[in-house]
Design a protein around this motif. Sequence first.
Motif, PDB file in Angstrom:
ATOM      1  N   ASP A 101      34.681  28.774  52.918  1.00  0.00           N
ATOM      2  CA  ASP A 101      36.106  28.942  53.233  1.00  0.00           C
ATOM      3  C   ASP A 101      36.448  28.343  54.604  1.00  0.00           C
ATOM      4  O   ASP A 101      37.476  27.688  54.767  1.00  0.00           O
TER       5      ASP A 101
ATOM      6  N   PRO B 211      45.755  35.732  49.028  1.00  0.00           N
ATOM      7  CA  PRO B 211      46.948  35.575  48.193  1.00  0.00           C
ATOM      8  C   PRO B 211      46.717  35.932  46.724  1.00  0.00           C
ATOM      9  O   PRO B 211      47.645  36.347  46.043  1.00  0.00           O
ATOM     10  N   LEU B 212      45.474  35.829  46.253  1.00  0.00           N
ATOM     11  CA  LEU B 212      45.229  36.138  44.836  1.00  0.00           C
ATOM     12  C   LEU B 212      45.368  37.632  44.551  1.00  0.00           C
ATOM     13  O   LEU B 212      45.512  38.042  43.411  1.00  0.00           O
TER      14      LEU B 212
ATOM     15  N   THR C 188      30.063  31.915  50.176  1.00  0.00           N
ATOM     16  CA  THR C 188      31.053  31.218  49.352  1.00  0.00           C
ATOM     17  C   THR C 188      32.305  32.066  49.153  1.00  0.00           C
ATOM     18  O   THR C 188      32.279  33.284  49.340  1.00  0.00           O
TER      19      THR C 188
ATOM     20  N   ARG D 210      40.948  24.835  44.537  1.00  0.00           N
ATOM     21  CA  ARG D 210      39.648  24.789  43.831  1.00  0.00           C
ATOM     22  C   ARG D 210      39.015  23.399  43.935  1.00  0.00           C
ATOM     23  O   ARG D 210      37.794  23.267  43.997  1.00  0.00           O
TER      24      ARG D 210
ATOM     25  N   ILE E   6      43.314  29.181  54.410  1.00  0.00           N
ATOM     26  CA  ILE E   6      43.179  29.248  52.945  1.00  0.00           C
ATOM     27  C   ILE E   6      44.456  29.789  52.286  1.00  0.00           C
ATOM     28  O   ILE E   6      44.939  29.245  51.299  1.00  0.00           O
TER      29      ILE E   6
ATOM     30  N   GLY F 197      29.969  36.418  45.273  1.00  0.00           N
ATOM     31  CA  GLY F 197      30.530  37.763  45.095  1.00  0.00           C
ATOM     32  C   GLY F 197      32.018  37.788  45.353  1.00  0.00           C
ATOM     33  O   GLY F 197      32.577  36.859  45.951  1.00  0.00           O
ATOM     34  N   PHE F 198      32.614  38.861  44.882  1.00  0.00           N
ATOM     35  CA  PHE F 198      34.065  39.011  44.985  1.00  0.00           C
ATOM     36  C   PHE F 198      34.484  39.158  46.456  1.00  0.00           C
ATOM     37  O   PHE F 198      33.660  39.460  47.318  1.00  0.00           O
ATOM     38  N   MET F 199      35.777  38.946  46.690  1.00  0.00           N
ATOM     39  CA  MET F 199      36.339  39.185  48.030  1.00  0.00           C
ATOM     40  C   MET F 199      35.956  40.612  48.478  1.00  0.00           C
ATOM     41  O   MET F 199      35.929  41.530  47.662  1.00  0.00           O
TER      42      MET F 199
ATOM     43  N   GLY G  89      35.090  33.940  46.796  1.00  0.00           N
ATOM     44  CA  GLY G  89      34.865  34.755  45.596  1.00  0.00           C
ATOM     45  C   GLY G  89      35.055  34.021  44.281  1.00  0.00           C
ATOM     46  O   GLY G  89      34.469  34.393  43.266  1.00  0.00           O
ATOM     47  N   GLY G  90      35.874  32.957  44.293  1.00  0.00           N
ATOM     48  CA  GLY G  90      36.169  32.275  43.032  1.00  0.00           C
ATOM     49  C   GLY G  90      35.309  31.046  42.796  1.00  0.00           C
ATOM     50  O   GLY G  90      35.524  30.309  41.834  1.00  0.00           O
TER      51      GLY G  90
ATOM     52  N   ILE H 272      46.660  27.821  49.395  1.00  0.00           N
ATOM     53  CA  ILE H 272      46.951  28.349  48.057  1.00  0.00           C
ATOM     54  C   ILE H 272      48.468  28.517  47.863  1.00  0.00           C
ATOM     55  O   ILE H 272      49.014  28.149  46.825  1.00  0.00           O
TER      56      ILE H 272
ATOM     57  N   ARG I  28      35.164  37.359  36.162  1.00  0.00           N
ATOM     58  CA  ARG I  28      34.124  36.725  36.978  1.00  0.00           C
ATOM     59  C   ARG I  28      32.739  37.345  36.855  1.00  0.00           C
ATOM     60  O   ARG I  28      31.745  36.698  37.180  1.00  0.00           O
TER      61      ARG I  28
ATOM     62  N   LYS J   2      30.161  39.074  52.076  1.00  0.00           N
ATOM     63  CA  LYS J   2      29.423  37.804  52.144  1.00  0.00           C
ATOM     64  C   LYS J   2      29.396  37.198  53.545  1.00  0.00           C
ATOM     65  O   LYS J   2      28.353  36.748  54.006  1.00  0.00           O
TER      66      LYS J   2
HETATM   67  C1  S3P Z   1      39.086  33.748  46.676  1.00  0.00           C
HETATM   68  C2  S3P Z   1      38.334  34.336  47.654  1.00  0.00           C
HETATM   69  C3  S3P Z   1      38.509  34.000  49.079  1.00  0.00           C
HETATM   70  C4  S3P Z   1      39.066  32.587  49.237  1.00  0.00           C
HETATM   71  C5  S3P Z   1      40.315  32.426  48.434  1.00  0.00           C
HETATM   72  C6  S3P Z   1      40.071  32.672  46.946  1.00  0.00           C
HETATM   73  C7  S3P Z   1      38.866  34.159  45.266  1.00  0.00           C
HETATM   74  O1  S3P Z   1      37.250  34.067  49.741  1.00  0.00           O
HETATM   75  O2  S3P Z   1      38.118  31.639  48.845  1.00  0.00           O
HETATM   76  O3  S3P Z   1      41.280  33.310  48.919  1.00  0.00           O
HETATM   77  O4  S3P Z   1      39.296  33.443  44.347  1.00  0.00           O
HETATM   78  O5  S3P Z   1      38.233  35.221  45.051  1.00  0.00           O
HETATM   79  P1  S3P Z   1      36.484  35.460  50.062  1.00  0.00           P
HETATM   80  O6  S3P Z   1      35.735  35.837  48.829  1.00  0.00           O
HETATM   81  O7  S3P Z   1      35.561  35.088  51.167  1.00  0.00           O
HETATM   82  O8  S3P Z   1      37.503  36.440  50.451  1.00  0.00           O
END
Ligand code: S3P
Length: 169
Positions: free
Chosen positions: A33, A119-120, A77, A57, A44, A8-10, A79-80, A48, A137, A14
């Motif tokens: 993470d 940062p994203l 996990t 990645r 993290i 799932g997304f940030m 989000g990406g 990045i 996504r 999760k």
């Molecule tokens: C990311 C989500 C972050 C972390 C990184 C990239 C993403 O994790 O892996 O900043 O690409 O969505 P969370 O989903 O736990 O915030």
Amino acid sequence: MKNIVLLGFMGTGKSVVGRRLAADIHYRFVDTDCLIESRAHQRIFRIIQEKGEAQFRQLESLVVREVACRRRCVISTGGGVVLDPKNIEALQENGILVTLQARPEVILKRVQRHNGTRPLLDSPDPLSKIYELLKEREPHYRRASLILDTSDMPVKEVIRQIKEKAWAV
Ligand code: S3P
């Protein structure tokens, strides 16, 4: 018993859900993470910022491959993680995929509580960025066997529903 893998997304919950669910069902809790940070000895957002998303990645895929082989774990996990189909295949081999989702406005509010760690989303218009990333996504998040919207759901209820439904799907 299969792992429970939270996708799932940030800001969809999760880590919070994963930690409590694991304690509840007596599984180990693994946060990809956190593992990346401990392996890289770096946060993290620094990885990045300094090494770039592509390198992050790669680290993420290595960690995913490692944890996917474990047993009786709740795996939370990043989000990406879904961006690389090989990650999903590995996690699915021994795991039940559960996606947590939330409305973009709710996601924004939640991530703003931890400013500077994503940062994203470091953009003058983070809400548009959330919409943009979600569009890319969402088809991947939909591959899960169970999808729960946590926008208005207390953590306890999310856990109850995972326990009730995940093994039944
Ligand atoms: C990311 C989500 C972050 C972390 C990184 C990239 C993403 O994790 O892996 O900043 O690409 O969505 P969370 O989903 O736990 O915030």
